[in-house]
Structure formats: structure tokens, C-alpha cells
Scaffold this motif. Sequence first.
Motif, PDB file in Angstrom:
ATOM      1  N   ASP A 177      -7.257 -18.343   8.703  1.00 16.21           N
ATOM      2  CA  ASP A 177      -7.609 -17.624   9.925  1.00 16.21           C
ATOM      3  C   ASP A 177      -8.689 -16.577   9.696  1.00 16.21           C
ATOM      4  OD1 ASP A 177      -5.571 -19.050  10.971  1.00 16.21           O
ATOM      5  OD2 ASP A 177      -4.129 -17.409  10.960  1.00 16.21           O
ATOM      6  N   PHE A 231      -6.846 -18.135   3.126  1.00 16.48           N
ATOM      7  CA  PHE A 231      -6.466 -17.544   4.411  1.00 16.48           C
ATOM      8  C   PHE A 231      -7.317 -18.183   5.512  1.00 16.48           C
ATOM      9  CE2 PHE A 231      -5.831 -14.202   1.179  1.00 16.48           C
ATOM     10  CZ  PHE A 231      -4.451 -14.114   1.255  1.00 16.48           C
ATOM     11  N   SER A 279      -1.702 -15.364   8.110  1.00 19.53           N
ATOM     12  CA  SER A 279      -2.474 -16.552   7.792  1.00 19.53           C
ATOM     13  C   SER A 279      -1.851 -17.374   6.672  1.00 19.53           C
ATOM     14  CB  SER A 279      -3.894 -16.149   7.428  1.00 19.53           C
ATOM     15  OG  SER A 279      -4.661 -17.276   7.132  1.00 19.53           O
ATOM     16  N   ASN A 280      -1.473 -16.719   5.570  1.00 22.64           N
ATOM     17  CA  ASN A 280      -0.966 -17.474   4.427  1.00 22.64           C
ATOM     18  C   ASN A 280      -0.233 -16.558   3.459  1.00 22.64           C
ATOM     19  OD1 ASN A 280      -0.551 -19.114   2.221  1.00 22.64           O
ATOM     20  ND2 ASN A 280      -2.538 -20.121   2.383  1.00 22.64           N
ATOM     21  N   SER A 339      -0.139  -4.114  -5.852  1.00 18.05           N
ATOM     22  CA  SER A 339       0.526  -5.031  -4.936  1.00 18.05           C
ATOM     23  C   SER A 339       0.736  -4.455  -3.536  1.00 18.05           C
ATOM     24  CB  SER A 339       1.862  -5.485  -5.508  1.00 18.05           C
ATOM     25  OG  SER A 339       2.731  -4.383  -5.603  1.00 18.05           O
ATOM     26  N   PRO A 349       6.363  -4.960   1.858  1.00 16.56           N
ATOM     27  CA  PRO A 349       6.078  -3.611   2.349  1.00 16.56           C
ATOM     28  C   PRO A 349       5.022  -3.589   3.446  1.00 16.56           C
ATOM     29  CG  PRO A 349       5.323  -3.887   0.089  1.00 16.56           C
ATOM     30  CD  PRO A 349       6.116  -5.089   0.416  1.00 16.56           C
ATOM     31  N   TYR A 350       4.086  -4.536   3.399  1.00 17.40           N
ATOM     32  CA  TYR A 350       3.077  -4.571   4.458  1.00 17.40           C
ATOM     33  C   TYR A 350       3.720  -4.862   5.805  1.00 17.40           C
ATOM     34  CZ  TYR A 350      -0.815  -4.254   1.210  1.00 17.40           C
ATOM     35  OH  TYR A 350      -1.704  -3.802   0.281  1.00 17.40           O
ATOM     36  N   ASN A 370       0.912 -12.282 -10.960  1.00 14.86           N
ATOM     37  CA  ASN A 370      -0.526 -12.236 -10.702  1.00 14.86           C
ATOM     38  C   ASN A 370      -1.110 -10.912 -11.191  1.00 14.86           C
ATOM     39  OD1 ASN A 370      -2.760 -11.146  -8.789  1.00 14.86           O
ATOM     40  ND2 ASN A 370      -2.987 -13.374  -8.763  1.00 14.86           N
ATOM     41  N   ASN A 430       1.823 -17.379   1.178  1.00 15.36           N
ATOM     42  CA  ASN A 430       1.859 -17.946  -0.158  1.00 15.36           C
ATOM     43  C   ASN A 430       0.663 -17.463  -0.971  1.00 15.36           C
ATOM     44  OD1 ASN A 430       3.226 -19.554  -1.960  1.00 15.36           O
ATOM     45  ND2 ASN A 430       1.939 -21.341  -1.524  1.00 15.36           N
ATOM     46  N   ARG A 431      -0.507 -17.587  -0.365  1.00 15.85           N
ATOM     47  CA  ARG A 431      -1.717 -17.162  -1.061  1.00 15.85           C
ATOM     48  C   ARG A 431      -1.672 -15.657  -1.323  1.00 15.85           C
ATOM     49  NH1 ARG A 431      -4.127 -17.608  -4.992  1.00 15.85           N
ATOM     50  NH2 ARG A 431      -5.005 -19.674  -4.755  1.00 15.85           N
ATOM     51  N   LEU A 432      -1.138 -14.938  -0.378  1.00 20.62           N
ATOM     52  CA  LEU A 432      -1.067 -13.484  -0.537  1.00 20.62           C
ATOM     53  C   LEU A 432      -0.231 -13.137  -1.765  1.00 20.62           C
ATOM     54  CD1 LEU A 432      -2.155 -11.109   1.118  1.00 20.62           C
ATOM     55  CD2 LEU A 432       0.107 -10.855   2.101  1.00 20.62           C
ATOM     56  N   ASN A 433       0.910 -13.813  -1.875  1.00 21.88           N
ATOM     57  CA  ASN A 433       1.773 -13.619  -3.035  1.00 21.88           C
ATOM     58  C   ASN A 433       1.040 -13.910  -4.339  1.00 21.88           C
ATOM     59  OD1 ASN A 433       4.502 -12.835  -3.220  1.00 21.88           O
ATOM     60  ND2 ASN A 433       4.998 -14.410  -1.709  1.00 21.88           N
ATOM     61  N   TYR A 434       0.319 -15.035  -4.357  1.00 26.90           N
ATOM     62  CA  TYR A 434      -0.366 -15.431  -5.587  1.00 26.90           C
ATOM     63  C   TYR A 434      -1.683 -14.685  -5.766  1.00 26.90           C
ATOM     64  CZ  TYR A 434       3.119 -18.962  -6.426  1.00 26.90           C
ATOM     65  OH  TYR A 434       4.308 -19.590  -6.695  1.00 26.90           O
ATOM     66  N   THR A 435      -1.969 -13.786  -4.843  1.00 27.38           N
ATOM     67  CA  THR A 435      -3.145 -12.939  -5.037  1.00 27.38           C
ATOM     68  C   THR A 435      -2.678 -11.558  -5.510  1.00 27.38           C
ATOM     69  OG1 THR A 435      -4.203 -14.171  -3.281  1.00 27.38           O
ATOM     70  CG2 THR A 435      -5.307 -12.181  -3.922  1.00 27.38           C
ATOM     71  N   GLY A 436      -1.391 -11.463  -5.819  1.00 26.35           N
ATOM     72  CA  GLY A 436      -0.910 -10.212  -6.401  1.00 26.35           C
ATOM     73  C   GLY A 436      -0.509  -9.175  -5.378  1.00 26.35           C
ATOM     74  N   LEU A 437      -0.317  -9.624  -4.129  1.00 26.93           N
ATOM     75  CA  LEU A 437       0.055  -8.659  -3.102  1.00 26.93           C
ATOM     76  C   LEU A 437       1.467  -8.959  -2.613  1.00 26.93           C
ATOM     77  CD1 LEU A 437      -3.358  -8.792  -1.403  1.00 26.93           C
ATOM     78  CD2 LEU A 437      -2.328  -6.695  -2.259  1.00 26.93           C
ATOM     79  N   ASN A 438       2.217  -7.907  -2.383  1.00 26.76           N
ATOM     80  CA  ASN A 438       3.595  -8.060  -1.935  1.00 26.76           C
ATOM     81  C   ASN A 438       3.649  -7.968  -0.410  1.00 26.76           C
ATOM     82  OD1 ASN A 438       6.289  -8.040  -1.534  1.00 26.76           O
ATOM     83  ND2 ASN A 438       6.729  -6.223  -2.767  1.00 26.76           N
ATOM     84  N   TYR A 468       3.755 -12.266  -7.176  1.00 28.60           N
ATOM     85  CA  TYR A 468       2.705 -11.236  -7.092  1.00 28.60           C
ATOM     86  C   TYR A 468       2.698 -10.327  -8.328  1.00 28.60           C
ATOM     87  CZ  TYR A 468       6.255  -7.949  -5.316  1.00 28.60           C
ATOM     88  OH  TYR A 468       7.347  -7.167  -5.168  1.00 28.60           O
ATOM     89  N   ALA A 489      -3.613 -11.293   6.848  1.00 28.01           N
ATOM     90  CA  ALA A 489      -3.433 -12.242   5.747  1.00 28.01           C
ATOM     91  C   ALA A 489      -1.975 -12.706   5.679  1.00 28.01           C
ATOM     92  CB  ALA A 489      -3.853 -11.597   4.434  1.00 28.01           C
ATOM     93  N   MET A 524      -4.702  -6.982   5.523  1.00 27.88           N
ATOM     94  CA  MET A 524      -3.552  -7.533   4.803  1.00 27.88           C
ATOM     95  C   MET A 524      -2.532  -8.104   5.791  1.00 27.88           C
ATOM     96  SD  MET A 524      -4.423  -7.204   1.823  1.00 27.88           S
ATOM     97  CE  MET A 524      -5.580  -6.256   0.858  1.00 27.88           C
TER      98      MET A 524
END
Lengths: 251, 340, 411
Positions: free
Chosen positions: A92, A90, C234-235, A110, C248-249, A76, C237-245, A73, C231, C228
Amino acid sequence: MGILEVKGVNKRFGGLQALGDVNLSVEENIVHAIIGPNGAGKSTLLNCLVGKLIPDTGSVTFDGQSVLGRTPYEINQMGISRVFQTPEIFGDLTVFENMVIPAFAKRDGSFRMHAIESVAAEKDICMKAEQMLVEVNMQDKIQMHAASLSRGDKRRLEMAMCLLQEPRLLLLDEPTAGMARADTNNTIDLLKEIKEQRDITICIIEHDMHVVFSLADRITVLAQGTPLVEDSPENIRGNPKVREAYLGEAA
Amino acid sequence: MDAFFLQILNGLDKGSAYALIALGLTLIFGTLGVVNFAHGALFMLGAFCAVTLQRLLSLSFETIDETKTDFLGNPLKVKTPYVEGWFGPEIGGSIIDWAVPLSILIAIPFMIGVGYVMERGLIKHFYKRPHADQILVTFGLAIVLQEVIKYFFGANPIQTPPPDALLGVVNIGAPLGLELAYPIWRMVYFLFAVGIIGGVFSFLQFTTFGMVVRAGMADRETVGLLGIDIDRRFTFMFGLAAGVAGLAGVMYGPINPPNYHMGMDFLVLSFVVVVVGGMGSLPGAVLAGFMLGILESFASTTWATTTIPGINQIIIYLVAIIVLLTRPRGLMGRKGVMED
Amino acid sequence: MGLNKSDMTLLIVVAILALGAPFILNPFPVDSGMAQFNAGYPDLMQRFVIFGILAIGFNILFGLTGYLSFGHAAFLGVGSYAAVWMFKLLSYNVLPAIALSVVVAGLFSVLIGYVSLRRSGIYFSILTLAFAQMSFALAYSVLSNPKFNLTNGETGLQVYAGDPQIFHREGLPDVPHLFGIAMRDNFLELKMGGWEFTFNNGYYLCAIIMLVVFYLAIRLFRSPFGLMLRAVKSNQNRLNYTGLNPKPYTLAAFIISGMYAGLAGGLLASMDPLAGAERMQWTASGEIVLMTILGGAGTLIGPVLGAGFIKYFENIFSKINDNVLHQWFAFMPDGMEDFMVFIVHPFVGKGWHLTLGILFMLVVTFLPGGLVEGGQRIANLFRNRGKKKGDDDSYKPDPEHHPKETPHVAE
């Protein structure tokens, strides 16, 4: 000096030398393809670029900054987006929600805790997401579940999610693997459009020579974990070493 | 020095139970990819096999003993177990005396049957479901099994004594010149557990079937692609794991009188054992089982409990948390098991 | 209020149900045979809303992120202990007690969440389970010894005459109260014909708090943060590669969820100033999971429904004994009657847990979306009747009320 610089990267898995002394320089605003036979280390290299794997030695810098030791992340957020071999979306969530998430990531970083205002209240984010969907011609599927999209649409959605972040470098991992000819051609057209309309560097790993030669400005051939040659598509086509290592067996 | 060895010995029986349950959990988990929250209930069912057999053997008919009278002068009614009636008091009596070990003979087919029915009837439908669903449905099953046993056998612990010959204490430290008084039955239980563990390991090591199962644990998809009917083997594995848990329960009765919630008590700890040992690692499960059993025994000493009150109650959890934080895959866990 | 139309309707419906509960739950006259099915007692209604709060909170974690915590009862217990300590030290006023229970549970969940969330999937479930069992052991014996008695062990923590209660004044009730309003008192008892309706102070406090936290939960569900969290489920992996950690969420969701549980614990103690370790046992955690799943994980209203459903039937089922059964089946011929009683007997009275277990299995197997999904299926059945075959396409799953299966607990 390219936007992405890979220098002397080595990666071993037990007894297997997956990458041996890889040097690579990707120029800004071009399409750079990395090709090579199966097991050449293409995916390993890609994983080293996005923080999934850490090379044993060597350096990877993006725009002058090292990406090594950073998480996916963080990388990214530096401006590198990745499209996967099988679309990672995603499933869902709705298509619209899929688009909103990268928009938030781009604006808020992030992590940001806003748990009170609704998504719908973020007008600029929603607008951005909708615009992007119009751009990729998916506005009629906006409320659909992403999982129920066709494979081609999933790919399109994933790319749109990446593009929405306005990355400086877009990494594509075999974007047409397992696709029918028509879908492949659609993808090529989409990528051509992206290339023409944006200031973006695209690094593509691909098996399909048709795709590579229709898109790439520059090609690196990887064999057994080391770059064999780097050149323009025309020269690659005529290079006997490449033929021997790769095209010969494919043809 | 004697006390030190004694604590190790004291940890062995509980450790054996942990190891056996954890072994089954790991087998199911490694081959079928299912988290079985009902595994503790299988252990409990095993223990109640022994209780049932004991009750069946003690079924008696009444005869009137003319030679004896009660204090009112009426002839005394004497209860004779049917078994004694059939085989004579001598053989019949020792059959009843050996009820617990004999239960093994019943428990093996019964537990394998239970495992088979469970897998075919319930677990099978959950292979492709999320792990959360597997946990939840087996948790529900555990409650059901537990409540059924409670309905038939009541809520109180039921005494299941070992055979007279195996009662009492033996000094196993004598050859070493140490004073180590150890109950014989615990010794038997430990050896029994070692036997089963050895059996399971050699089965997996030396038979073709075992080889396929191990391959399946390493890479399920590939083995499936080889055209091996892995489903049928997995059903068998579930039966085997159920059998192991059941046998662990049968023999545990004399150490701790069985009650309906013993399964749940052991289950939580056995999960911790599996996680500490490393998900999907059979040797890890066994090693961690014995280790934590012994550790618990040391934590139960007066010295430990006076220093830190109640340390014996939480030591296993503490260790588990520390292990997971420092070695996230457990002691012998492999990469990639349940991670992505 | 920042809600869209359908959410607003939902909130209003829940508010009407909660505030009118003393009427709605007592539909049968007191002396009728059906009175046993009434649920409008203060004690039971309090449990409805308190466990509703608990399930709403659990749902924020499990329903949204898919992380299945098997140790949520620990937060409930911690909240109760904190509240009772406030009663012992300060006074019987419930306000500081409830506030502290939320804070303490929040801190406790930071600790547990930080460690447990280092792993995902079943590891996470087992870690939370281990933590909860450890907390139970701590509360039950470790933290209850002559040198240091925090929990009062088996007896449970309660207020004694010798406790400081430094803010206690003459004239304040000697039971939990809110600025003098005793929680256990009723402010109104209505007798209308054969009907009786009881309006209890404690219940209304709980109900109002429940509505507030329900409202907050709706806002959270619709917020970017809620998105989030979905998300994450749901995924990742995609979340990570979308720049989100994702970390903490999920941790934030865990803490919020723990605070809800702490609030529920504080309210339980405020209604009945007693905190026991059994509240923290893992079967209690299992019950929380069950409420959420039964109602419909990931939906707004599901957990509240599930909590109400389970608490209601727990109450009803536990009251049924053989005499009641004989009454029910009295219309049958004798042999038949005995047979029916024999069949039903194991499932009622003390057998409630057996019924619960079976229900659990049935719901997970056939109705993973819980009661909400069941309701939707029935509604669709009616909607589709009269339409031509093959017209089923009109069914569009609402993303909110139709949680999809994911391959793992949390990938």
C-alpha cells in the motif's frame, strides 16, 4: 567458528520429523547455499533461524548469541535480514516509504514514538533511502505504489530494504522461484554485486541449481531433515550421494 | 441440589439459542470465510415468521350473530378466523393454537430462500474483500432488516404463545426424586435444538456433501483445486445456516416475545460464544453456547446478583475475555483459522 | 507549522469552514421554506465538530492500522462520565472536566487495548465489541446500585444541587462554563435581513479544540509513527522482519484514538452536562465506524466529512414527517403525490436508521473509499473529459487519499 551456528536442532510436527539433528556452520562473508529436494526441511530450518519456529531441541546462535526464543523483529535487530520466496513488501505504500521504514528500524530500534515531526523532516533517513534506491537502479520508481511494481522490481525492492539495514547475515528463501530465466539472471547479477561490494554473509535456500552454482561458496545438502553433506560447489557436483538424493532425480 | 439442577435447566433454553446461532455463524465462517453480522437478524426474521403466520391465521371475517345482542340490543358482530370457517371450529382452532410450531413449515423454505438471496446477492461479492468490509456490509444489512421489521411490526414485543397443550410446567425431576418444575415449552425448545444440532452434525458427518463441506472448512483452497464446485455448496451452506438461525428464532417466540432488536441482542453474545468455542469449530460453538447459557443462568441467581450486583449482565464477556487471554484459539479452536 | 503546502491548505480550509460555520450552515432566510435545511444551530454545530473529533480519532486507529474497533463508543461514554463527575465534585468549569475525560479514556483504552490487541483481525473486532457491551452493561446497571453509584444507571449521570462542587463560587454560572463564560450562551446573534446567525460559546470552544486535534492528526499522519501505522496495515509480516515490533505501535494508536473519543465525550458533557449509558451501546460504535467509512477511512478530511454528513442528515431526516412530504410532492397529481409519500415515508422521520443502513451497505459495496473517493472519481471524470481515450494513465492515485484494499482487517 562461523557467524551462524546451528547445533543439534530437532523439530517435529506431530508424527513428522521435519528436522533431525541438524548441524550447520555458516562462515562469515561467504555465500552459503542450502539445497535439498522438496520436503527436505529447508524452509523449516530457515524458520527456526528467524524466530518463526522454535526448535524442539538444539541451539541456534548468531555471532555467539542465541536466537532461540526471540521474536522475528528482535532477531532482525541482531543483524539478520530475510528475503521471502514471494516478495514481502508494503504494497500500500510507495517505493520510497518502503525504503524509509527499514532505515528507521535501523536507527531507532524496534519501537520509537515520534508522531510530530514529518518523515520528510528526517533528512538523513530520506537521503539514505534515496541513495539505496539509486544503487539498485530504482530511482525512477520512487513514488510508485509498491504493489504496482513488476515481480522482478518487487524482489529488487525487498532486497534493497534488507540491504539498507546493513545486515550481517542475509537469508534468502528461494529468491528466484517462479521467475523467468531473464529475471533469474538479473537476480544472480544483483546478488553477485552485493556479495562483491559488501561485507555480508548470505545464506540462500534454493531449488535452482543454476543459481546455486553461480553464487555459492559453500553448499549444504539437506535430505529428509538432516544434512547429508557440506562441501564446496565443485565437490558437491561430483558427490555420488548428492546425485542419488537430489541431483539424480532432478537431472 | 434441586436449585442447582434448576439453574442448569434454566440455562438450557438460552444456551440452545446461543448454540444454534453460533452453529450457523461458525458454518458460514468456516466454509465461506465470512463474518456475518446479519446472523442475529436471521434469528429475528425466524421469530417474525411465527408472528406473521399467527397473524395470517387470525385473519377473520365478521358475521352477525342473531342469537346474541350487545347491551343496546343490536345484533352482535362476531369475528371468526377464516381458518375456522374453512375447517370448522375444532380443527381451525387447533391450527391457530399450533401456529408457532406450524411456522416451522413456512420458516424452512423462507429462511433458506433468504439465505440464498443474501449469499448470491450480497455476500458473494465480498469473499475477496477484507474482513472489515464483510463485517461492515453485513452490519448494514442487519440494521436494514431490523428497521424493516420495525416498520411493519412496530417496536413493541409481540406475544407468540405456545400451543395450549405445551403450556404449563412439568416436574422433570420426578424420576430422580427431585423437585424440578420446568416449563414444558422450554423443554420442547431444548429438545428441538438438540434435534437440529444432531441433524446438522449427522448431515456433515454422513453425506458426501457434508464431507466436502468439512474438507472445505479444513482447507478451502485444496478442495477448490479438486475441481469440486464448492461455490454452489457454499451457497447451500449459507442457506442451511440461515435456516438453522431462523428455526431457532421461530421456536424462541414463546420464551421471549419477539421484538425487532432481539437479533442484535443475541448476535453480540453469539459472537462471543463462537470466539469462546473456537473460531471454525462446530462442536466448540455448540459446547460454548450451552456452557455460557448455563453460566449466565447461574449468574442470574439472587445469590450471585446480591454478591456482585449485575454479574449476570457481564459474566459472558468476562468469561470470553479470560478464555481468549488464556486460550487464544478458544476452547476447541484449531490453529491457523483466521490467524495469518 | 511544520505542514507541507497541501496539508496547510487543507487545514486552512477546515479552519475557515469551522469558524465560519454559523454563516455557512445558515444559507436560507429564517422564514423561507428552505429554512428547514439550515444547520447553523449551536446544538447541531456542536455535534458536527464533536463527532468530527471522534471520527478523526477513530480514523487514526482504523484508517491507518486497519484494526476495526467495534467498541469505540465505550471511550466516548467513559469520557462523558468522567466530565460529569468533575462537574459534580469540582465545579462547572469545563477545563478540568475535559482534561480528566481525556485522561480517563486514555487509561481505559490502555486496559482494553492491551487485551484486545493480543489478537488481530476479526478477533480484535469481536473483543472490542465484547468490551464495549460489557462497559455498557457496567454503566447501565452494574455500577449503579445503592452501595456504589458511579453511573446513575438508566437516568444518566447529572449534577444535583447537593453535589459538593468545591470550587463553585458565587457569581459563576450554574451551567458548564469556561472561567465564567457559559457554554450554552451565545456571544453574538446577528440578524441581517431575513437571515439569523448565532455565535455560540460552546460551539467555538469545540471548534477550536477540533482544529487543534485535527492539526495534531495531520502531523501524526505525516510522521514516522503514522508511516509505521500504515505499514502495520499493509504488511505486518514484513514489519516484523524489518526489526519493528507492531504491538506497541498499534497499542499507541489505540490509546491515542481512545483519547480522542474521550475528548469528544468530555465535550459532549460540557455542552450538555449529562452522561448516559446509551452513548456506549454498540450501535453507537457502529455509527462511529460508519462516519469514518462514509467519509473515507485513511484520509485526513474524510472522517470529518462523514461525521458532518451523518449528523446533518440525521437531523434533517428525523424532522421530515408526512406533512412535509406532502408539501414536497404537492406539485404532483393527487394519486401520484400519495404514492410518492407512501414510498418515501419509511425512509424518513423515524425511518432514518433504515436509510442509514442502506447507505452503509451502498458505500461499503460501491465506494469503499467513501465520499473522498467519490469526490476524486468525479474530479477525475471532469479532468479526463476532453482528453483522448486511453489517456487515463494520467490518473495517479494519491497514496494518502486512496486507501487500498487489504486482504484482512489486520494481518
